[in-house]
Design an enzyme around this catalytic site. Sequence first.
Site, PDB file in Angstrom:
ATOM      1  N   GLU A  61       0.862  -1.256   0.132  1.00 55.76           N
ATOM      2  CA  GLU A  61      -0.127  -0.049  -0.140  1.00 55.76           C
ATOM      3  C   GLU A  61       0.975   1.241   0.004  1.00 55.76           C
ATOM      4  O   GLU A  61       0.702   2.195  -0.441  1.00 55.76           O
ATOM      5  CB  GLU A  61      -1.032   0.019   1.235  1.00 55.76           C
ATOM      6  N   THR A  65      -5.623   8.355  -4.036  1.00 49.19           N
ATOM      7  CA  THR A  65      -5.994   8.220  -2.685  1.00 49.19           C
ATOM      8  C   THR A  65      -4.872   9.098  -2.215  1.00 49.19           C
ATOM      9  O   THR A  65      -5.042  10.104  -1.185  1.00 49.19           O
ATOM     10  CB  THR A  65      -5.409   6.778  -2.241  1.00 49.19           C
TER      11      THR A  65
END
Lengths: 310, 310
Positions: free
Chosen positions: A130, A183
């Site tokens: 991530e 994001t």
Amino acid sequence: MKSIKASAPATVANVSCGFDIFGFAVEAPADEVIVTLTDKPGVTITKIIGDDGRLPLEASKNTCGVAVLEFLKAVNSKYGAEIILYKNLPLGSGMGSSAASSAAALVAINELHGNPLTREQLLPFAMESERIACGSAHADNVAPSLLGGFVLIRGYAPLDVATIPTPANLFCTLVHPHLELKTEDSRRVLKPTIPIKDAITQWGNIAGMVVGLMKPDYGLIQRSLNDVVAEPIRSVLIPGFYTIKEEAIKAGALGCGISGSGPTIFALSTERTIAQTVGEAMQKQFDLLQLKSDVFVSKINGEGAMILKG
Amino acid sequence: MKSIKASAPATVANVSCGFDIFGFAVEAPADEVIVTLTDKPGVTITKIIGDDGRLPLEASKNTCGVAVLEFLKAVNSKYGAEIILYKNLPLGSGMGSSAASSAAALVAINELHGNPLTREQLLPFAMESERIACGSAHADNVAPSLLGGFVLIRGYAPLDVATIPTPANLFCTLVHPHLELKTEDSRRVLKPTIPIKDAITQWGNIAGMVVGLMKPDYGLIQRSLNDVVAEPIRSVLIPGFYTIKEEAIKAGALGCGISGSGPTIFALSTERTIAQTVGEAMQKQFDLLQLKSDVFVSKINGEGAMILKG
């Protein structure tokens, strides 16, 4: 050498009030991978289907590549791996696309090694991937995608994850408009401080959400599905957000909010038929804005990532 | 005219991570009242025992007086009331002293009227009396004192209260040093904004606390009993706080924090004997600082305020 196919589902992070601490898995969509052990060390991504050529094939830059590299290093494997990725989740959608790819690859590579690690032990590798995808090693997508269910990330130092039992009748509607947010970009919008008044409102709702899920008390879930911290800021990047939310609730949803950092919007309902009606009502609003969208309706997915065949 | 005796227990508000949203009732100490109906309207406080003359006898300035006045108005009673208050809770202790007096008076006056209102319906009157006592109509002491158990105040607009089930084996140690803080003063110290990072830590702990209580998972309760918002600021007003906390945990407590706005310190343990040892360890530290203190050990009180005799 041995090959294994695995899948891992889309996830809804934040869940309105639970910014950075809540996430749950849905049943569809899901990414799939075929992972093959190789005698030569290192990881090769041989093919990615469904990303329109947008994801890097270089393993160290691809989330499933990074996750598998981290795994092989951690278990001190003498093998390498080849990965084929079926990218079914839209990129930058707020449905945990990067997390699903790593979760699927991790359960596959773990299975190929005879499952030396638990799902919880795989988490740090997925978190590391991530970091590649969005600049921070957050767990609110990878944890539910790997573990299934409704997950609390209590904290990171050390990582502390707990599964929150959910009522049998809880259905999720996801509506994904065809526009993309990174994001990294949408996180950047949040302010470094918040009024204590808002923090207190938020933590009342967080506790209400947990009590509501565990009792279960649908009224309490409904009243707790509110976000005074991220939603007011992030929603400006999603055309028509508040109208869509209003329509979802009018159509019978318990509540409605931004999935992760958006632009996908989620709603929770107590029946599958309501969740479908809610999805139609939400999609209709995107139609009016001439924005194409996809609708997914499913139960909360208690399983998470799974092996599809040996 | 009819008389009724009632009691209402001390309460621990905040419970470390749950600033302004959590509170629970203990078994002791408890305030007691004798309420007598009168034909003449209005409320008279005839006597207060145990306050060293420090509480006002004037009903409109006394928390139990205000609560009963609000009740009589709300039910449109033709009666008035006389109240004798046995003040067993220390004032300004952080154990919900003002709340216990109003809760006891409210269940008594309600009983004398044949219980026209539920405990939940009595809450707003008790909150109104909190406004008199400390300048804000908060519910985190009055709700657990009236309802018993571990209570979540999800929000105030409208008031939304839920009881959180707790494990059978959860014991509270309260250590009250003989020094007094005014709620109004210690609230004033808090900053109007907090870093989002701290807010996220806090809401992870809040959710962890609820999951831990409801599963139950004592390890999770232990890890969640942390407060990065109020404790670092309020603890400076409590001599030796961090040493006492450390000693409580060394003695076996799951966690330890400030009860309400202090100076009373609470600790939670899984056994009564541990809770007693914890109390001794905490008191010893106050002794070293030449501060007298009282120790109370009890289970979480599931009943709350109660009628003692008709």
